[in-house]
Design a protein around this motif. Sequence first.
Motif, mmCIF file in Angstrom:
data_model
loop_
_atom_site.group_PDB
_atom_site.id
_atom_site.type_symbol
_atom_site.label_atom_id
_atom_site.label_comp_id
_atom_site.label_asym_id
_atom_site.label_seq_id
_atom_site.Cartn_x
_atom_site.Cartn_y
_atom_site.Cartn_z
ATOM 1 N N TYR A 34 -39.302 57.476 41.886
ATOM 2 C CA TYR A 34 -39.274 58.550 40.888
ATOM 3 C C TYR A 34 -38.105 58.311 39.944
ATOM 4 O O TYR A 34 -37.006 57.949 40.375
ATOM 5 C CB TYR A 34 -39.107 59.904 41.595
ATOM 6 C CG TYR A 34 -38.854 61.078 40.676
ATOM 7 C CD1 TYR A 34 -39.884 61.927 40.300
ATOM 8 C CD2 TYR A 34 -37.584 61.336 40.194
ATOM 9 C CE1 TYR A 34 -39.648 63.010 39.458
ATOM 10 C CE2 TYR A 34 -37.331 62.419 39.352
ATOM 11 C CZ TYR A 34 -38.368 63.251 38.989
ATOM 12 O OH TYR A 34 -38.126 64.306 38.152
ATOM 13 N N ALA A 35 -38.314 58.520 38.646
ATOM 14 C CA ALA A 35 -37.231 58.468 37.661
ATOM 15 C C ALA A 35 -37.447 59.582 36.653
ATOM 16 O O ALA A 35 -38.511 59.680 36.035
ATOM 17 C CB ALA A 35 -37.184 57.106 36.958
ATOM 18 N N GLY A 36 -36.441 60.427 36.517
ATOM 19 C CA GLY A 36 -36.520 61.526 35.566
ATOM 20 C C GLY A 36 -35.291 61.535 34.676
ATOM 21 O O GLY A 36 -34.175 61.725 35.158
ATOM 22 N N GLY A 37 -35.477 61.307 33.390
ATOM 23 C CA GLY A 37 -34.372 61.399 32.454
ATOM 24 C C GLY A 37 -34.033 62.851 32.166
ATOM 25 O O GLY A 37 -34.914 63.719 32.157
ATOM 26 N N HIS A 38 -32.774 63.128 31.958
ATOM 27 C CA HIS A 38 -32.317 64.495 31.712
ATOM 28 C C HIS A 38 -31.725 64.571 30.305
ATOM 29 O O HIS A 38 -30.653 64.029 30.035
ATOM 30 C CB HIS A 38 -31.263 64.884 32.743
ATOM 31 C CG HIS A 38 -30.679 66.247 32.521
ATOM 32 N ND1 HIS A 38 -31.147 67.367 33.162
ATOM 33 C CD2 HIS A 38 -29.679 66.677 31.721
ATOM 34 C CE1 HIS A 38 -30.450 68.422 32.776
ATOM 35 N NE2 HIS A 38 -29.552 68.032 31.898
ATOM 36 N N CYS A 39 -32.424 65.223 29.394
ATOM 37 C CA CYS A 39 -31.876 65.478 28.059
ATOM 38 C C CYS A 39 -32.409 66.813 27.573
ATOM 39 O O CYS A 39 -33.333 67.369 28.155
ATOM 40 C CB CYS A 39 -32.199 64.353 27.082
ATOM 41 S SG CYS A 39 -33.943 63.973 26.854
ATOM 42 N N HIS A 40 -31.822 67.323 26.516
ATOM 43 C CA HIS A 40 -32.039 68.722 26.136
ATOM 44 C C HIS A 40 -32.797 68.886 24.825
ATOM 45 O O HIS A 40 -32.707 68.050 23.923
ATOM 46 C CB HIS A 40 -30.681 69.425 25.951
ATOM 47 C CG HIS A 40 -29.814 69.419 27.158
ATOM 48 N ND1 HIS A 40 -28.456 69.677 27.092
ATOM 49 C CD2 HIS A 40 -30.081 69.203 28.475
ATOM 50 C CE1 HIS A 40 -27.934 69.619 28.304
ATOM 51 N NE2 HIS A 40 -28.888 69.318 29.160
ATOM 52 N N ALA A 41 -33.462 70.052 24.732
ATOM 53 C CA ALA A 41 -33.903 70.543 23.435
ATOM 54 C C ALA A 41 -32.646 71.009 22.691
ATOM 55 O O ALA A 41 -31.643 71.341 23.309
ATOM 56 C CB ALA A 41 -34.865 71.716 23.625
ATOM 57 N N PRO A 42 -32.656 71.020 21.357
ATOM 58 C CA PRO A 42 -33.812 70.779 20.498
ATOM 59 C C PRO A 42 -33.858 69.370 19.899
ATOM 60 O O PRO A 42 -34.643 69.118 18.992
ATOM 61 C CB PRO A 42 -33.586 71.795 19.382
ATOM 62 C CG PRO A 42 -32.085 71.805 19.234
ATOM 63 C CD PRO A 42 -31.535 71.631 20.619
ATOM 64 N N SER A 43 -33.020 68.443 20.406
ATOM 65 C CA SER A 43 -32.889 67.168 19.703
ATOM 66 C C SER A 43 -33.477 65.972 20.433
ATOM 67 O O SER A 43 -33.734 64.940 19.822
ATOM 68 C CB SER A 43 -31.410 66.880 19.409
ATOM 69 O OG SER A 43 -30.671 66.754 20.614
ATOM 70 N N CYS A 44 -33.700 66.068 21.756
ATOM 71 C CA CYS A 44 -34.092 64.892 22.533
ATOM 72 C C CYS A 44 -35.445 64.344 22.070
ATOM 73 O O CYS A 44 -36.429 65.080 21.982
ATOM 74 C CB CYS A 44 -34.160 65.255 24.007
ATOM 75 S SG CYS A 44 -34.618 63.873 25.069
ATOM 76 N N LEU A 45 -35.502 63.056 21.799
ATOM 77 C CA LEU A 45 -36.742 62.389 21.402
ATOM 78 C C LEU A 45 -37.306 61.521 22.529
ATOM 79 O O LEU A 45 -38.500 61.575 22.818
ATOM 80 C CB LEU A 45 -36.508 61.517 20.167
ATOM 81 C CG LEU A 45 -36.126 62.244 18.874
ATOM 82 C CD1 LEU A 45 -35.801 61.243 17.777
ATOM 83 C CD2 LEU A 45 -37.247 63.179 18.437
ATOM 84 N N SER A 46 -36.447 60.716 23.149
ATOM 85 C CA SER A 46 -36.915 59.854 24.234
ATOM 86 C C SER A 46 -35.723 59.323 25.003
ATOM 87 O O SER A 46 -34.592 59.318 24.524
ATOM 88 C CB SER A 46 -37.754 58.680 23.700
ATOM 89 O OG SER A 46 -36.939 57.776 22.964
#
Length: 439
Positions: free
Chosen positions: A333-345
């Motif tokens: 399993y791999a889950g990236g952690h980034c936030h709204a409102p700017s995260c694209l990928s």
Amino acid sequence: ALVTNDHPDPNDHSHHGGPARLKIVELPGAEDQDAPVSQWFSEGNGGESRKSFHGYPAGFAQLIASPDKWSIIPMQIDTRNRDCGVTPADVGNCTDFVAGVEPRQARSGRPDLKEGSPYAGVLECPCTGRFGGDEAYYPGAGTRVNGSLCEAGGVNCVSFDSDARCSPAWTGGPETGGDLVTQRNPTCSSATYVGGLQCCGHTRILLDADQDPGDVLLKYRMKFRFWFQDYSVAADGTPSHENLDRYYFLTEAQAGEYDVPPAFRRVGDPPIVGYEEIPESTSPADLHLTPGTTCTGNCPTVDDCDCEHVITSHWLMATPSYEAEGGPGSMIYAGGHCHAPSCLSIELYSNETGTPELLCRQVSYYGGGNISHDRFDERGYVVLPPCLWGSPDEGLEPPVFLHNATQMFSKTRSNNTWVGHTGQMASWQMRGVPHEVHV
């Protein structure tokens, strides 16, 4: 048992950007159990949305022996517009989001961008006239004293610098390193810090001193659902599930958060904190970009302008990441952690051969606000589907085996066309097993 960590390491950012305040102590008899007696559930929260997937492939799980306690450490910000009301009778008000009062330093000091925005400026933990606000926005407030972040009047200050907070630049080879120092990211030093966890302390009000938050607290309830399967061992000794170890690494090494600065300074905008030397951009021929930014279209004035900010990081894989020596392991399993409102990928690569091999690419998609059709389709909330490896019977690719000290590479893209974003994250929350898996 769960006990208080009396001496948290201020340079530890492995717990969502900060040190561990609590720690697990195993009681006598724990070693006699067939499964771990404690687990840490953190995977799948990076999308900041209830639609983010939480689960593992068949035959894999976080095993736990007869738990009797559940401790939650929520990270929540009250973004409710007080003009909409905060009582149960007000639930139906403002179903179309409207941002409430915001401090002057929110949205990079560009209040004209608040109108029609799908998010509240306080969502990004801006420093304010109550704590840590930059002198450019709060002259004489005493919230920034000798490069330290302070409560108004210059009291209860904290300070940090890039040597302790941010990893050095990657220089090639097997070394670890990232982009934050090279890009002079404002998060690396309290002298340039704009917003994020340091300004988002417990019970801290994210408004300026002259802004009244009101005296009515927002009360809410939380509901958790746990799905479980019984663990068993077959007659031949084969277990029904394998326990998944946690692997955790930071693209924003090692600050645990970072700034996505605005792509450029428009005419009339205040200076960009940390990049005060960047002048106003007046035309496509006179475009001055912040470090890490690229743009397409006729920036800075035409609607086809589109900009993104990129950070990367290199590290040596140790599995599990919390053990000093580590060892080989198979990624499940791999889950990236980034936030709204700017995260694209956010992308993860292995680099055993010198040519990076893509392991996981997570592309954000955002809620459209059609809550009459789907009550979880919250406008502006980001969903990040994780990467899973397992059996072809589930339509999955086979698990990726990584040797100990495999060179890894991560890349995160964020939108910064018109405004900057503070407190962004780009960590990898991963799970795997300490051996090669054949499916």
